[in-house]
Write a protein that holds these residues in place. Sequence first.
Motif, PDB file in Angstrom:
ATOM      1  N   THR A 235       7.111 -36.075  -3.705  1.00 59.23           N
ATOM      2  CA  THR A 235       5.653 -36.016  -3.634  1.00 59.23           C
ATOM      3  C   THR A 235       5.001 -36.937  -4.656  1.00 59.23           C
ATOM      4  OG1 THR A 235       5.840 -33.713  -2.878  1.00 59.23           O
ATOM      5  CG2 THR A 235       3.675 -34.417  -3.619  1.00 59.23           C
ATOM      6  N   SER A 236       5.759 -37.329  -5.690  1.00 60.64           N
ATOM      7  CA  SER A 236       5.230 -38.267  -6.681  1.00 60.64           C
ATOM      8  C   SER A 236       4.988 -39.647  -6.080  1.00 60.64           C
ATOM      9  CB  SER A 236       6.205 -38.396  -7.864  1.00 60.64           C
ATOM     10  OG  SER A 236       7.331 -39.184  -7.510  1.00 60.64           O
ATOM     11  N   LYS A 237       5.617 -39.903  -4.918  1.00 58.17           N
ATOM     12  CA  LYS A 237       5.528 -41.191  -4.218  1.00 58.17           C
ATOM     13  C   LYS A 237       6.250 -42.314  -4.962  1.00 58.17           C
ATOM     14  CE  LYS A 237       2.796 -39.141  -1.276  1.00 58.17           C
ATOM     15  NZ  LYS A 237       3.356 -38.605  -0.028  1.00 58.17           N
ATOM     16  N   ASN A 238       7.049 -41.943  -5.943  1.00 59.84           N
ATOM     17  CA  ASN A 238       7.849 -42.923  -6.683  1.00 59.84           C
ATOM     18  C   ASN A 238       9.293 -42.794  -6.203  1.00 59.84           C
ATOM     19  OD1 ASN A 238       9.592 -44.094  -8.744  1.00 59.84           O
ATOM     20  ND2 ASN A 238       7.781 -44.220 -10.053  1.00 59.84           N
ATOM     21  N   LYS A 239       9.776 -43.795  -5.478  1.00 61.49           N
ATOM     22  CA  LYS A 239      11.104 -43.716  -4.873  1.00 61.49           C
ATOM     23  C   LYS A 239      12.213 -43.655  -5.924  1.00 61.49           C
ATOM     24  CE  LYS A 239       9.872 -46.010  -0.547  1.00 61.49           C
ATOM     25  NZ  LYS A 239      10.144 -47.178   0.353  1.00 61.49           N
ATOM     26  N   ILE A 240      11.992 -44.287  -7.071  1.00 64.37           N
ATOM     27  CA  ILE A 240      13.011 -44.272  -8.131  1.00 64.37           C
ATOM     28  C   ILE A 240      13.116 -42.875  -8.727  1.00 64.37           C
ATOM     29  CG2 ILE A 240      13.750 -45.262 -10.319  1.00 64.37           C
ATOM     30  CD1 ILE A 240      13.852 -47.158  -7.908  1.00 64.37           C
ATOM     31  N   TYR A 241      11.977 -42.232  -8.972  1.00 64.37           N
ATOM     32  CA  TYR A 241      12.005 -40.837  -9.430  1.00 64.37           C
ATOM     33  C   TYR A 241      12.798 -39.990  -8.443  1.00 64.37           C
ATOM     34  CZ  TYR A 241       8.210 -41.624 -12.868  1.00 64.37           C
ATOM     35  OH  TYR A 241       7.458 -42.047 -13.925  1.00 64.37           O
ATOM     36  N   ALA A 242      12.458 -40.117  -7.167  1.00 62.00           N
ATOM     37  CA  ALA A 242      13.086 -39.277  -6.139  1.00 62.00           C
ATOM     38  C   ALA A 242      14.593 -39.506  -6.087  1.00 62.00           C
ATOM     39  CB  ALA A 242      12.458 -39.566  -4.781  1.00 62.00           C
ATOM     40  N   GLU A 243      15.012 -40.762  -6.171  1.00 57.50           N
ATOM     41  CA  GLU A 243      16.437 -41.086  -6.086  1.00 57.50           C
ATOM     42  C   GLU A 243      17.219 -40.497  -7.252  1.00 57.50           C
ATOM     43  OE1 GLU A 243      19.346 -45.060  -6.178  1.00 57.50           O
ATOM     44  OE2 GLU A 243      17.167 -45.292  -5.928  1.00 57.50           O
ATOM     45  N   PHE A 244      16.717 -40.681  -8.466  1.00 57.24           N
ATOM     46  CA  PHE A 244      17.470 -40.233  -9.638  1.00 57.24           C
ATOM     47  C   PHE A 244      17.351 -38.734  -9.895  1.00 57.24           C
ATOM     48  CE2 PHE A 244      17.532 -44.762 -10.389  1.00 57.24           C
ATOM     49  CZ  PHE A 244      18.824 -44.947 -10.876  1.00 57.24           C
ATOM     50  N   VAL A 245      16.232 -38.144  -9.520  1.00 56.82           N
ATOM     51  CA  VAL A 245      16.108 -36.685  -9.629  1.00 56.82           C
ATOM     52  C   VAL A 245      17.128 -36.009  -8.721  1.00 56.82           C
ATOM     53  CG1 VAL A 245      14.624 -34.709  -9.042  1.00 56.82           C
ATOM     54  CG2 VAL A 245      13.718 -36.595 -10.417  1.00 56.82           C
ATOM     55  N   GLU A 246      17.342 -36.560  -7.538  1.00 58.60           N
ATOM     56  CA  GLU A 246      18.335 -36.002  -6.626  1.00 58.60           C
ATOM     57  C   GLU A 246      19.740 -36.106  -7.215  1.00 58.60           C
ATOM     58  OE1 GLU A 246      19.716 -36.205  -1.930  1.00 58.60           O
ATOM     59  OE2 GLU A 246      18.428 -37.777  -2.748  1.00 58.60           O
ATOM     60  N   ILE A 247      20.079 -37.255  -7.791  1.00 59.17           N
ATOM     61  CA  ILE A 247      21.398 -37.440  -8.394  1.00 59.17           C
ATOM     62  C   ILE A 247      21.613 -36.465  -9.546  1.00 59.17           C
ATOM     63  CG2 ILE A 247      22.816 -39.044  -9.744  1.00 59.17           C
ATOM     64  CD1 ILE A 247      21.510 -41.318  -8.090  1.00 59.17           C
ATOM     65  N   LEU A 248      20.625 -36.355 -10.425  1.00 62.21           N
ATOM     66  CA  LEU A 248      20.743 -35.436 -11.563  1.00 62.21           C
ATOM     67  C   LEU A 248      20.750 -33.983 -11.095  1.00 62.21           C
ATOM     68  CD1 LEU A 248      18.319 -37.226 -14.043  1.00 62.21           C
ATOM     69  CD2 LEU A 248      20.802 -37.069 -14.239  1.00 62.21           C
ATOM     70  N   GLY A 249      20.110 -33.729  -9.971  1.00 62.28           N
ATOM     71  CA  GLY A 249      20.088 -32.371  -9.417  1.00 62.28           C
ATOM     72  C   GLY A 249      21.463 -31.890  -9.015  1.00 62.28           C
ATOM     73  N   TYR A 250      22.315 -32.801  -8.515  1.00 64.03           N
ATOM     74  CA  TYR A 250      23.686 -32.418  -8.187  1.00 64.03           C
ATOM     75  C   TYR A 250      24.415 -31.922  -9.426  1.00 64.03           C
ATOM     76  CZ  TYR A 250      23.058 -35.032  -3.793  1.00 64.03           C
ATOM     77  OH  TYR A 250      22.614 -35.476  -2.572  1.00 64.03           O
ATOM     78  N   LYS A 251      24.244 -32.644 -10.524  1.00 67.04           N
ATOM     79  CA  LYS A 251      24.895 -32.253 -11.767  1.00 67.04           C
ATOM     80  C   LYS A 251      24.344 -30.918 -12.274  1.00 67.04           C
ATOM     81  CE  LYS A 251      26.173 -36.815 -13.569  1.00 67.04           C
ATOM     82  NZ  LYS A 251      27.607 -36.494 -13.738  1.00 67.04           N
ATOM     83  N   ALA A 252      23.031 -30.761 -12.201  1.00 67.77           N
ATOM     84  CA  ALA A 252      22.418 -29.520 -12.672  1.00 67.77           C
ATOM     85  C   ALA A 252      22.927 -28.320 -11.887  1.00 67.77           C
ATOM     86  CB  ALA A 252      20.892 -29.611 -12.564  1.00 67.77           C
ATOM     87  N   ALA A 253      23.069 -28.474 -10.574  1.00 64.51           N
ATOM     88  CA  ALA A 253      23.581 -27.381  -9.739  1.00 64.51           C
ATOM     89  C   ALA A 253      24.997 -27.004 -10.154  1.00 64.51           C
ATOM     90  CB  ALA A 253      23.555 -27.791  -8.267  1.00 64.51           C
ATOM     91  N   LEU A 254      25.816 -28.008 -10.447  1.00 66.92           N
ATOM     92  CA  LEU A 254      27.197 -27.747 -10.865  1.00 66.92           C
ATOM     93  C   LEU A 254      27.219 -27.030 -12.209  1.00 66.92           C
ATOM     94  CD1 LEU A 254      30.160 -28.181 -10.106  1.00 66.92           C
ATOM     95  CD2 LEU A 254      30.063 -30.370 -11.315  1.00 66.92           C
ATOM     96  N   TYR A 255      26.372 -27.453 -13.148  1.00 68.31           N
ATOM     97  CA  TYR A 255      26.316 -26.798 -14.456  1.00 68.31           C
ATOM     98  C   TYR A 255      25.902 -25.340 -14.328  1.00 68.31           C
ATOM     99  CZ  TYR A 255      26.145 -31.642 -16.144  1.00 68.31           C
ATOM    100  OH  TYR A 255      26.396 -32.960 -16.389  1.00 68.31           O
ATOM    101  N   LEU A 256      24.890 -25.098 -13.502  1.00 70.73           N
ATOM    102  CA  LEU A 256      24.414 -23.727 -13.314  1.00 70.73           C
ATOM    103  C   LEU A 256      25.515 -22.847 -12.723  1.00 70.73           C
ATOM    104  CD1 LEU A 256      20.843 -24.472 -11.938  1.00 70.73           C
ATOM    105  CD2 LEU A 256      21.352 -23.263 -14.064  1.00 70.73           C
ATOM    106  N   ALA A 257      26.246 -23.388 -11.756  1.00 67.38           N
ATOM    107  CA  ALA A 257      27.309 -22.612 -11.118  1.00 67.38           C
ATOM    108  C   ALA A 257      28.458 -22.356 -12.084  1.00 67.38           C
ATOM    109  CB  ALA A 257      27.821 -23.349  -9.878  1.00 67.38           C
TER     110      ALA A 257
END
Length: 224
Positions: free
Chosen positions: A140-162
């Motif tokens: 929703t920020s309309k910044n494609k770079i934000y969206a791309e890297f937030v998704e990548i870091l989100g994978y790591k965050a999910a693994l850490y939480l689990a």
Amino acid sequence: MCPVVSLADKAYFSIKNKILRGELQPGFPLREEHLSEMFSISRTPLRKALTQLLAEGFLIKGRDRTLRVPYITVSELQDTMKARKLLETAAAAEACKNCSNDDISRLEHIIDDEREAWLVHDNFVILTMDSLFHNFIAQTSKNKIYAEFVEILGYKAALYLALSNTLTDEINYALEEHKAILNAFKLGLPDKAADAMSSHIENVEKRIFDVIKKEKGRNLNFNF
């Protein structure tokens, strides 16, 4: 009409589900012949699934080229959360400026779905909804770079939480923090949205470290 799910997709979600539910522990080797038999699929779609999990960080390849569930280092956790805070704070402010009523409604539904998953202790859906919340804000920020890297870091965050077992009562705190971000969106206050996101990510890191400290000596999922 329901979308067609490929054999590779089925294998991907099945393996990822087992990792996030703690059924496949760090260091556990994943051998193609065993997985092929387990999921009753050929090597070609299985390799596609494993390649995707490898790219997302849910698997690593050892020196012997065997795929394994990774251990997480504390320094890697700290670096990831620092990057998340920088990116997602900026993304939240921009998203708050751009969001529509439909976007706000979408975020409300995601939070509701995450709460329902928490109530029935479905870790896979909890993490899916949590990632969707953060990814949607970045988009929703309309910044494609934000969206791309937030998704990548989100994978790591999910693994850490689990792997840190931070998916029980702690999720209730995360839900309240998600609501605080959403409220800033409703009020149209970008600075407040950024502050709420920053606070949320700091709190997620603190909750993970609190669990690690309690479990230190018993927790085999992290390298200290």
